[in-house]
Design a protein around this motif. Structure first.
Motif, PDB file in Angstrom:
ATOM      1  N   TYR A   1     -36.933 -54.913  37.297  1.00  0.00           N
ATOM      2  CA  TYR A   1     -36.798 -54.403  35.922  1.00  0.00           C
ATOM      3  C   TYR A   1     -37.899 -53.400  35.592  1.00  0.00           C
ATOM      4  CZ  TYR A   1     -40.533 -57.450  34.126  1.00  0.00           C
ATOM      5  OH  TYR A   1     -41.748 -58.048  33.884  1.00  0.00           O
TER       6      TYR A   1
ATOM      7  N   GLN B   1     -50.022 -57.461  37.336  1.00  0.00           N
ATOM      8  CA  GLN B   1     -49.163 -57.806  36.194  1.00  0.00           C
ATOM      9  C   GLN B   1     -49.786 -58.908  35.337  1.00  0.00           C
ATOM     10  OE1 GLN B   1     -46.452 -56.121  35.042  1.00  0.00           O
ATOM     11  NE2 GLN B   1     -47.032 -54.560  36.488  1.00  0.00           N
ATOM     12  N   SER B   2     -49.087 -60.027  35.157  1.00  0.00           N
ATOM     13  CA  SER B   2     -49.558 -61.013  34.170  1.00  0.00           C
ATOM     14  C   SER B   2     -50.846 -61.725  34.554  1.00  0.00           C
ATOM     15  CB  SER B   2     -48.480 -62.056  33.909  1.00  0.00           C
ATOM     16  OG  SER B   2     -47.584 -61.558  32.959  1.00  0.00           O
TER      17      SER B   2
ATOM     18  N   GLU C   1     -42.974 -48.819  33.325  1.00  0.00           N
ATOM     19  CA  GLU C   1     -42.649 -50.017  32.546  1.00  0.00           C
ATOM     20  C   GLU C   1     -42.378 -49.663  31.083  1.00  0.00           C
ATOM     21  OE1 GLU C   1     -45.270 -53.414  32.864  1.00  0.00           O
ATOM     22  OE2 GLU C   1     -43.790 -54.631  31.829  1.00  0.00           O
TER      23      GLU C   1
ATOM     24  N   ASN D   1     -40.330 -55.830  25.565  1.00  0.00           N
ATOM     25  CA  ASN D   1     -41.721 -55.858  25.107  1.00  0.00           C
ATOM     26  C   ASN D   1     -41.878 -55.053  23.815  1.00  0.00           C
ATOM     27  OD1 ASN D   1     -42.999 -57.540  27.028  1.00  0.00           O
ATOM     28  ND2 ASN D   1     -42.771 -55.928  28.549  1.00  0.00           N
TER      29      ASN D   1
ATOM     30  N   TYR E   1     -51.262 -52.571  26.694  1.00  0.00           N
ATOM     31  CA  TYR E   1     -50.707 -53.763  27.346  1.00  0.00           C
ATOM     32  C   TYR E   1     -50.144 -53.422  28.738  1.00  0.00           C
ATOM     33  CZ  TYR E   1     -47.349 -57.326  28.642  1.00  0.00           C
ATOM     34  OH  TYR E   1     -46.641 -58.248  29.369  1.00  0.00           O
TER      35      TYR E   1
ATOM     36  N   TYR F   1     -45.280 -69.339  33.252  1.00  0.00           N
ATOM     37  CA  TYR F   1     -44.084 -69.151  32.428  1.00  0.00           C
ATOM     38  C   TYR F   1     -43.467 -70.505  32.102  1.00  0.00           C
ATOM     39  CZ  TYR F   1     -44.850 -64.779  34.995  1.00  0.00           C
ATOM     40  OH  TYR F   1     -45.411 -63.680  35.578  1.00  0.00           O
TER      41      TYR F   1
ATOM     42  N   VAL G   1     -45.440 -60.931  37.882  1.00  0.00           N
ATOM     43  CA  VAL G   1     -44.166 -60.516  38.477  1.00  0.00           C
ATOM     44  C   VAL G   1     -44.330 -59.505  39.618  1.00  0.00           C
ATOM     45  CG1 VAL G   1     -42.747 -61.038  36.438  1.00  0.00           C
ATOM     46  CG2 VAL G   1     -43.685 -58.734  36.736  1.00  0.00           C
TER      47      VAL G   1
HETATM   48  N1  GLU Z   1     -45.746 -56.278  32.575  1.00  0.00           N
HETATM   49  C1  GLU Z   1     -44.858 -57.374  32.749  1.00  0.00           C
HETATM   50  C2  GLU Z   1     -43.932 -57.529  31.544  1.00  0.00           C
HETATM   51  O1  GLU Z   1     -44.376 -57.333  30.468  1.00  0.00           O
HETATM   52  C3  GLU Z   1     -45.654 -58.603  32.991  1.00  0.00           C
HETATM   53  C4  GLU Z   1     -44.786 -59.762  33.293  1.00  0.00           C
HETATM   54  C5  GLU Z   1     -45.438 -60.764  34.174  1.00  0.00           C
HETATM   55  O2  GLU Z   1     -46.097 -60.486  35.168  1.00  0.00           O
HETATM   56  O3  GLU Z   1     -45.231 -61.933  33.822  1.00  0.00           O
HETATM   57  O4  GLU Z   1     -42.794 -57.829  31.647  1.00  0.00           O
END
Ligand code: GLU
Length: 304
Positions: free
Chosen positions: A26, A62-63, A157, A164, A188, A240, A258
């Protein structure tokens, strides 16, 4: 404990899963990453280390960056941070809107997207140069000045970041964020785009693994009790809506992203990072989860 031998044996044991799952598509730039990569690095508080595969290849954290934003926001705001963000597991997907609407714009925890978007807003409000300051902090924690944002990943992104953007709009509607939506999303996405290798991540997270050591990086200082609490939030909210599963199977505080990375700590003993881009349906690395499950099973070392 011969961690090198253990992580080599683990890799052999999990190879049957190497084609399971799919990398995140995505985010268009992440869809270009070769999914068939695997790396692991572990370092101990005694100074030993073990490394395997693509442990020095940088990937999109990422997260995982949300743990570093939390450290910075806690240092800046102290307990006032919790007026804007909760600290309970969400039990929903990392980009869910439903819970945020139901709970009137207060994100459940700092590690879901809504929580991290609020943290980006806080950094924008309190820092003169949030982009540079956050990067300087990450470099200081990792002890490595070459770590950087990947602006192509961040831009890619933003182009497709409809969910988001919806989250940011809902937060703005409820006045949880103060700055304009575009600036908050820009910061972000940049924070998520930081690239690090397993070795660099494991070294950086020694700052959390060993909370007896002073936490003061580039002027961002936390007490050992604050570090302990960040670890608690990693334990309850780091995966998550699979945080319970990770606690059940692995039993270490950790955080996934992710990009396929997972970092976990065994308090006062070690920090470990594993990377493999193929994800399960919850967004966690398939091989990464298996590797860490075997690591704590084989070593009989976990917080439980
Ligand atoms: N940048 C990703 C998002 O906002 C981070 C998601 C992740 O790694 O959990 O979807």
């Amino acid at each position: 404990m011969d961690y090198q031998k253990i992580i080599e044996d683990i890799y052999e044991a999990i190879r049957p899963y190497e084609k399971e799952g799919q990398q995140a598509t995505y985010i268009p730039e992440l869809a270009k990453v070769n999914p068939d990569q695997y790396g692991m690095h572990l370092c101990t508080t005694r100074g030993d280390s073990a490394s395997l595969g693509a442990a020095d290849t940088r990937f999109s954290i990422q997260s995982i960056s949300k743990v570093l934003s939390l450290a910075m926001c806690l240092a800046i705001k102290g307990d006032d941070l919790w007026k804007k963000i909760g600290k309970e597991p969400s039990g929903t997907a990392f980009n869910s809107l439903v819970q945020l609407e139901h709970e009137q714009g207060i994100p459940r925890n700092p590690f879901i997207n809504a929580g991290a978007i609020v943290m980006a807003d806080i950094l924008l409000t309190h820092l003169d140069n949030p982009e540079q300051d956050f990067l300087r902090f990450v470099r200081a924690v990792a002890g490595n000045d070459t770590i950087d944002y990947n602006r192509e990943v961040a831009a890619s992104e933003r182009e497709t970041g409809y969910l988001n953007a919806a989250i940011a709009n809902l937060l703005k509607y409820h006045q949880t964020i103060e700055n304009d939506i575009e600036s908050v999303l820009h910061l972000y996405f940049l924070m998520c785009s930081i690239e690090m290798s397993c070795r660099e991540l494991a070294l950086a997270f020694m700052a959390f693994a060993d909370h007896r050591r002073e936490f003061n990086y580039d002027g961002i200082a936390l007490t050992s009790s604050q570090v302990k609490r960040i670890n608690a939030i990693m334990q309850t909210c780091g995966f998550y809506d699979e945080a319970g599963e990770f606690a059940y199977l692995v039993g270490l505080p950790g955080k996934s992203g992710v990009g396929g990375g997972i970092v976990a700590i065994y308090p006062q003993q070690y920090s470990v990072a594993v990377w493999s881009p193929r994800l399960n349906s919850k967004g966690n690395s398939v091989m990464g989860l298996k590797a860490l499950e075997l690591l704590t099973s084989e070593t009989k070392e976990s917080i439980f």
